[in-house]
Design an enzyme around this catalytic site. Structure first.
Site, PDB file in Angstrom:
ATOM      1  N   HIS A 282       0.817  -1.216   0.000  1.00 37.33           N
ATOM      2  CA  HIS A 282       0.000   0.000   0.000  1.00 37.33           C
ATOM      3  C   HIS A 282       0.851   1.267   0.000  1.00 37.33           C
ATOM      4  O   HIS A 282       0.377   2.334   0.409  1.00 37.33           O
ATOM      5  CB  HIS A 282      -0.937   0.001   1.217  1.00 37.33           C
ATOM      6  CG  HIS A 282      -1.897  -1.150   1.226  1.00 37.33           C
ATOM      7  ND1 HIS A 282      -2.583  -1.548   2.360  1.00 37.33           N
ATOM      8  CD2 HIS A 282      -2.294  -1.995   0.234  1.00 37.33           C
ATOM      9  CE1 HIS A 282      -3.352  -2.589   2.071  1.00 37.33           C
ATOM     10  NE2 HIS A 282      -3.198  -2.874   0.788  1.00 37.33           N
ATOM     11  N   ASN A 283       2.081   1.160  -0.447  1.00 41.02           N
ATOM     12  CA  ASN A 283       2.913   2.359  -0.526  1.00 41.02           C
ATOM     13  C   ASN A 283       2.342   3.323  -1.563  1.00 41.02           C
ATOM     14  O   ASN A 283       1.925   2.899  -2.644  1.00 41.02           O
ATOM     15  CB  ASN A 283       4.347   1.985  -0.907  1.00 41.02           C
ATOM     16  CG  ASN A 283       5.062   1.248   0.212  1.00 41.02           C
ATOM     17  OD1 ASN A 283       4.552   1.142   1.318  1.00 41.02           O
ATOM     18  ND2 ASN A 283       6.241   0.727  -0.081  1.00 41.02           N
TER      19      ASN A 283
END
Length: 392
Positions: A282-283
């Site tokens: 989820h960067n």
């Protein structure tokens, strides 16, 4: 031309830039109040003005086309009412994005305010903030809408109390979505009405997808592919992650608009990471520019009427960095293919996960897993919704 435009802008008077003020009578659930312009005013509300209305009835325009059929929406609400009747619940108050969307086809924009959906055995009423005008009413399937203003503190809870003042008995609220402070407001607004959980039961309802939901999710998968191809076309050495993400997002939004011309367009996005940025699923997207040999993580998420679908792929730019990279990629593909073979009616997700774990153990990779297999689909997004059950 630009100079002329700026000159015209500077000549505008302050009065022409202010909003007209609106007034409406206090709410009656069967009322017919409408906005009435009273001329220009500033936008500063006076919270101590007790003469201003607390609740409004704003029915602007016509009801919009629902994402799903009337039969489908009635199936959902009737299933909820069956649960309510079996458990002695006279009313359910939903405040989460996912349940309000699931039972009414209305997906609100919170922006620091409270929103709700009240379902009794004979009524469906959404509760929305005055800033949204008539849009919540237009989108609330099969029900009414009550608007609360900012003129008095806690008008949202006042609206709940007014709507349910003639109801006595248990009231369902979502334990998993109601902060403690809000729960205390519920208790104050609804005295002598026991509050019980409706969050877990409705989560289980949402997990079982109807044929219409499956059809929409399949469309989402198709549109995710379009976004994925657009991203691949945009990938090149020296291109920033954000440019790839924009290409995929724009392609998906345009396809959603063509496929669902009656739908609101919001929340569709792409997570595209490169190099070290791929170490977290989820960067966020950055402006990092790709270089040859980069590992790339592509994630396309078309959002259709609050429904989430995902396309997630791992790639390399122009060439695979090393034999070890390729071996790890092939191990992941082996797990993916075996998972597809195992999915069938009657099997438990936990049993599938247990077998897939064994493949990773074989390659001494299980300890590097950071999350589970697969993903929930349905009415959810990165900021709302999560479907899980410890029995699966």
């Amino acid at each position: 031309m630009l100079r002329t435009a700026l000159s015209r802008w500077s000549s505008l008077s302050v009065t022409s830039l202010t909003r007209p003020a609106y007034s409406a009578s206090a709410l009656t659930l069967q009322g017919t109040a409408r906005w009435q312009s009273t001329g220009p005013t500033d936008l500063n509300l006076n919270p101590v003005n007790k003469d201003m209305p607390r609740l409004l009835d704003l029915k602007n325009g016509q009801k919009v086309k629902c994402t799903f059929s009337e039969d489908e929406m009635n199936r959902r609400v009737n299933g909820l009412r069956t649960h309510m009747e079996e458990n002695g619940i006279v009313a359910s108050i939903f405040t989460s994005y996912h349940n309000i969307n699931y039972f009414s086809d209305f997906l609100y924009c919170k922006f620091g305010r409270q929103y709700g959906l009240i379902i009794t055995m004979d009524k469906t009423i959404s509760v929305s903030a005055n800033i949204d005008g008539g849009q919540p009413w237009r989108r609330t399937f099969g029900g009414d809408n009550v608007v609360y203003t900012d003129w008095h503190q806690d008008n949202f809870y006042f609206a709940l109390g007014e709507i349910l003042k003639d109801y006595t008995g248990r009231v369902g609220v979502e334990y998993d979505s109601v902060p403690l402070d809000n729960y205390k407001h519920f208790e104050k607004a609804l005295p002598v009405r026991p509050l019980v959980d409706i969050g877990v039961p409705t989560m289980k309802m949402r997990m079982m997808k109807s044929p219409e939901e499956v059809a929409l999710i399949k469309q989402g998968a198709r549109i995710a592919d379009i976004g994925g191809y657009a991203c691949v076309e945009a990938v090149a050495e020296g291109v920033g992650e954000h440019e790839v993400a924009l290409a995929g997002t724009q392609a998906m939004v345009r396809e959603i608009a063509d496929t669902y011309p009656h739908a609101e367009l919001r929340d569709t996005w792409v997570w595209f990471q490169s190099g070290l940025n791929t170490d977290g699923a989820h960067n966020p997207v950055t402006s990092r520019r790709m270089i040859n040999g980069d590992i790339l993580s592509l994630n396309c998420f078309p959002m259709i009427a609050g429904y989430y679908t995902a396309l997630e792929r791992t790639m390399f730019l122009n060439h695979v960095t090393s034999d070890r990279h390729l071996a790890l990629w092939e191990a992941n593909c082996e797990v993916h293919r075996r998972g597809l073979e195992l999915i069938k009616p009657g099997i438990k997700c936990s049993d599938i996960a247990a077998e897939l774990n064994e493949i990773y153990k074989k390659y001494d990779l299980l300890q590097y897993r950071t999350f589970g297999y697969g993903h929930s689909f349905g009415t959810l997004c990165h900021y709302y919704g999560r479907e899980a059950d410890d029995t699966i």
